[in-house]
Design an enzyme around this catalytic site. Structure first.
Site, PDB file in Angstrom:
ATOM      1  N   ASP A 109       0.897  -1.248  -0.032  1.00  0.00           N
ATOM      2  CA  ASP A 109       0.122   0.125  -0.022  1.00  0.00           C
ATOM      3  C   ASP A 109       0.918   1.370   0.176  1.00  0.00           C
ATOM      4  OD1 ASP A 109      -2.378   1.960   0.506  1.00  0.00           O
ATOM      5  OD2 ASP A 109      -3.263  -0.085   1.033  1.00  0.00           O
TER       6      ASP A 109
ATOM      7  N   HIS B  80      -3.084   3.181  -4.543  1.00  0.00           N
ATOM      8  CA  HIS B  80      -2.270   2.586  -3.377  1.00  0.00           C
ATOM      9  C   HIS B  80      -0.980   2.187  -3.564  1.00  0.00           C
ATOM     10  CE1 HIS B  80      -5.721   2.957  -0.434  1.00  0.00           C
ATOM     11  NE2 HIS B  80      -6.547   2.861  -1.519  1.00  0.00           N
TER      12      HIS B  80
ATOM     13  N   GLU C 275     -10.023   2.492  -4.722  1.00  0.00           N
ATOM     14  CA  GLU C 275      -9.796   3.768  -4.822  1.00  0.00           C
ATOM     15  C   GLU C 275      -8.918   4.436  -5.679  1.00  0.00           C
ATOM     16  OE1 GLU C 275     -10.985   4.578  -0.020  1.00  0.00           O
ATOM     17  OE2 GLU C 275      -9.072   3.713  -0.488  1.00  0.00           O
TER      18      GLU C 275
HETATM   19  C1  ACM Z   1     -10.722  -0.423   0.850  1.00  0.00           C
HETATM   20  O1  ACM Z   1     -11.277  -0.214   2.142  1.00  0.00           O
HETATM   21  N1  ACM Z   1     -10.327   0.751   0.174  1.00  0.00           N
HETATM   22  C2  ACM Z   1     -10.673  -1.750   0.000  1.00  0.00           C
END
Ligand code: ACM
Ligand code: ZN
Length: 671
Positions: free
Chosen positions: A244, A318, A385
């Site tokens: 991430d 991410h 996201e």
């Molecule tokens: C997430 O909670 N962004 C998968």
């Protein structure tokens, strides 16, 4: 209540245990039941004996076919039929294993050796008739009761425990059930199982828990502990969120830079999201990663516990830890640090540049090594996201869209996913993505993990794709589990009750596409493993039951009783857990004149709530909440609440300010 006459009854320890189960005696009475035969001469004693035997008989009969209180297993088995008597474990008990197909023995060797240690009996492969009691583990080839790949049957009578399953996983799960029937700590004279017939198998094939090791790093041993804790409750998928913005956590041998840079950030303590970025000259010394040898060790550890490991490499967004390692991979090509927990989202491009071929060269190396390292079918590629604005402004991304005839950035994302999917398909793998993977169209092999509610999952199922349900309001284990006034800082709300009342199959959805569900432990607000446990338990107990037990076996009051029993095990094992379920839940609303109304509640049955508005500490002499809306008296600025059960304090006292409650009432959900 029937009370036996002290010291003279001709009953043995089995009778004592049976009486204890039936509620006609408790631990203080244990000394009464000495295993000494006494000749009954006196008719008064005879009367008492007859009464006692009758009481036991009545209790046993009444318990048949009823919800079984003294077989406390989480998740609740499909079918339990309680029988009279107990099976004692002592030196006259033999533990013996047999398999119709001896090749199967290797698969269960580990779980059997652990079980034999837990009950303190050596394992043998030959039945010995000189033992009056046998625990017999049988791997069988037929499946007359349709318990499937992970199910098992258990017969427990005073002289025989017979655990049968077709597969190692069934044996493993059956042994977990047996272990849950032992007292916490597994010692002493009470090493015995209640007699019963149990048939058990899971509702869903996918019963996962996710651990985010990027936002905070958890050591190899902590990951093993996480897996151990999962296994007791029959979870079978460990979803390992390995990358991430805040850390890259797996060695990729062809890309050493990834862990040299991407695994480390500056150390920060406090509230995630507000952290100061790294300062010039400050060392990036917080973090860590798993070598490929570490990963193999964890894979073996999980496999022994019948758990599949699903790695997640979260792309194209991410990805700041990847971009910090290779700055040319983002659209701006700016040099970024691994993010230590600052607010950044729209200012830094944490998404990979899809117009840049180097991105695919790097990801080809990453996913080729990941595919070789992890033996399972699935690789999770994230896809959550994505902030797509940089793609709109990036000449390379725009060129890609032109040459590939992509109408918009959603289709650009879909192009990216297709390329990663084909890389992984070449290695025999299928992809999973968070539900944003639906944007721009689903790629052929994609399984959808639905987290923004269930709509994404429903849409994917409609398109005949497989789905794993992880709607945040029910399954996110990083959310508040009670009122924020007495919980460590985080966001949202998912109480134990919310988790328990979740159904992974929404109405109108074809259940055959729902593989199952997962609890997700994101770690932004989880700086250490003790707190990871606190957030996990007992909510993951609720999820284990949601994912394993048939819907008609769900019973909130029964579950809470079993959770309270399980707390004793967690205490014995020094596993941290939250007692937030005992706290008051404060709900707000506004009446038609915009006056604040407050409603109080508690998830645990039988709990009384007491409150004050005058800054005194509430106790059982304070006003007791009666289920009606409360209004703040004139001049009052705060509400204090406290919970009791049978007059004993159970929850934590806390205070909520009037202004805070007004804000909660205006901004739904409450926090
Ligand atoms: C997430 O909670 N962004 C998968
Ligand atoms: Zn770009």
């Amino acid at each position: 209540m029937f009370r036996p006459i002290r010291g003279i009854l001709p009953v043995n320890i089995t009778a004592y245990l049976r009486a204890k189960e039936s509620g006609i005696c408790d631990d203080r009475d244990r000394w009464i039941y000495r295993p000494v035969p006494v000749i009954i001469k006196n008719c008064r004693y005879m009367k008492a004996t007859v009464l006692f035997v009758f009481a036991i008989f009545l209790c046993s009969v009444l318990s048949w076919g009823q919800p079984v209180q003294n077989i406390q297993i989480i998740p609740q088995p499909v079918n339990i039929s309680l029988k009279p008597g107990r099976f004692l474990i002592d030196r006259h008990t033999q533990l013996v294993v047999t398999a119709e197909d001896s090749k199967q023995l290797a698969g269960i060797a580990f779980s059997l050796s652990r079980f034999s240690q837990s009950v303190g009996i050596h394992l043998s492969q030959k039945s010995d008739a000189s033992f009056p009691r046998q625990i017999r583990i049988q791997v069988v080839t037929d499946d007359p009761l349709h318990t499937g790949e992970e199910g098992y049957t258990l017969h427990i009578s005073p002289s025989l425990v017979l655990l049968k399953a077709r597969r190692a996983a069934g044996i493993f799960h059956g042994l977990q059930s047996l272990l849950q029937l032992l007292p916490p700590g597994h010692t002493g004279e009470s090493m015995s199982f209640p007699c019963a017939e149990i048939i058990d198998y899971p509702r869903f094939a996918w019963r996962g828990l996710m651990l985010d090791v990027s936002r905070h790093f958890f050591t190899k041993n902590e990951v093993k502990k996480f897996i151990d804790e999962m296994a007791r409750y029959k979870f079978n998928v460990f979803h390992w969120h390995l990358s991430d913005d805040n850390g890259w956590r797996v060695e990729i041998r062809s890309l050493p830079q990834l862990t040299k840079t991407g695994a480390w950030r500056v150390s920060r303590t406090g509230t995630w999201g507000n952290f100061q970025p790294g300062q010039p000259g400050e060392p990036a010394d917080y973090g860590g990663y798993y070598t490929q040898d570490d990963v193999r060790e964890i894979l073996q550890y999980a496999q022994q516990r019948c758990i599949t490991v699903v790695p997640e490499i979260d792309v194209p967004a991410h990805s700041l830890s990847l971009i910090a390692s290779f700055p040319n991979l983002s659209c701006t090509q700016l040099k970024y640090q691994v993010n230590p927990g600052t607010a950044f989202y729209t200012k830094e491009d944490n998404a990979l540049c899809i117009g840049n071929d180097s991105v695919f060269l790097v990801l080809d190396k990453v996913f080729t090594e990941i595919a070789a390292l992890f033996p399972g079918t699935y690789v999770h590629i994230g896809c959550d996201e994505p902030y797509k604005e940089f793609w709109k402004r990036c000449p390379k991304c725009q060129k890609r869209m032109l040459t590939e005839h992509l109408k918009n950035v959603d289709e650009l994302q879909n192009y990216f996913v297709k390329r990663i999917e084909s890389t992984l398909r070449a290695h025999g793998k299928k992809i999973i993505g968070w539900d944003e993977i639906l944007e721009g169209g689903l790629t052929p092999d994609a399984t959808v993990m639905s987290w923004r509610g269930m709509n994404g999952g429903q849409e994917a199922a409609r398109q005949k794709h497989q789905v794993i349900m992880t709607p945040s309001a029910f399954t996110y284990l990083d959310l508040y589990q009670g009122d924020p006034n007495v919980e460590p800082n985080t966001y949202g709300l998912c109480t134990l009750g919310n988790a328990y009342h979740f159904d992974p199959v929404p109405e109108g959805t074809n259940p055959s596409y729902i593989l199952g569900g997962e609890g997700a432990l994101w770690s932004e607000s989880i700086p250490n493993f003790r707190h990871a446990e606190y957030m996990m338990w007992p909510r993951a107990l609720a999820l284990s039951e949601v994912f394993w037990s048939p819907k008609n076996a769900h019973n909130w009051n029964g579950f809470i009783g079993r959770v309270e029993t399980e707390f004793k095990y967690l205490d014995a094992e020094k596993i941290n857990y939250a007692k937030s379920m005992y706290n008051t839940l404060v709900k707000t609303s506004l009446d038609k004149n915009a006056n604040l109304l407050v409603r109080l509640g508690c998830d645990v049955p039988g709990v009384d709530i007491f409150y004050t508005f005058d800054d005194t500490n509430p106790d059982t002499f304070s006003p007791q909440y009666n289920g009606k809306d409360l209004s703040f008296p004139k001049g009052a600025t705060q509400l204090k609440v406290m919970t009791y059960r049978k007059g004993i304090p159970v929850g934590r006292q806390f205070r909520v300010l009037l202004d805070e409650l007004r804000m909660r009432a205006k901004s739904k959900p409450d926090f």
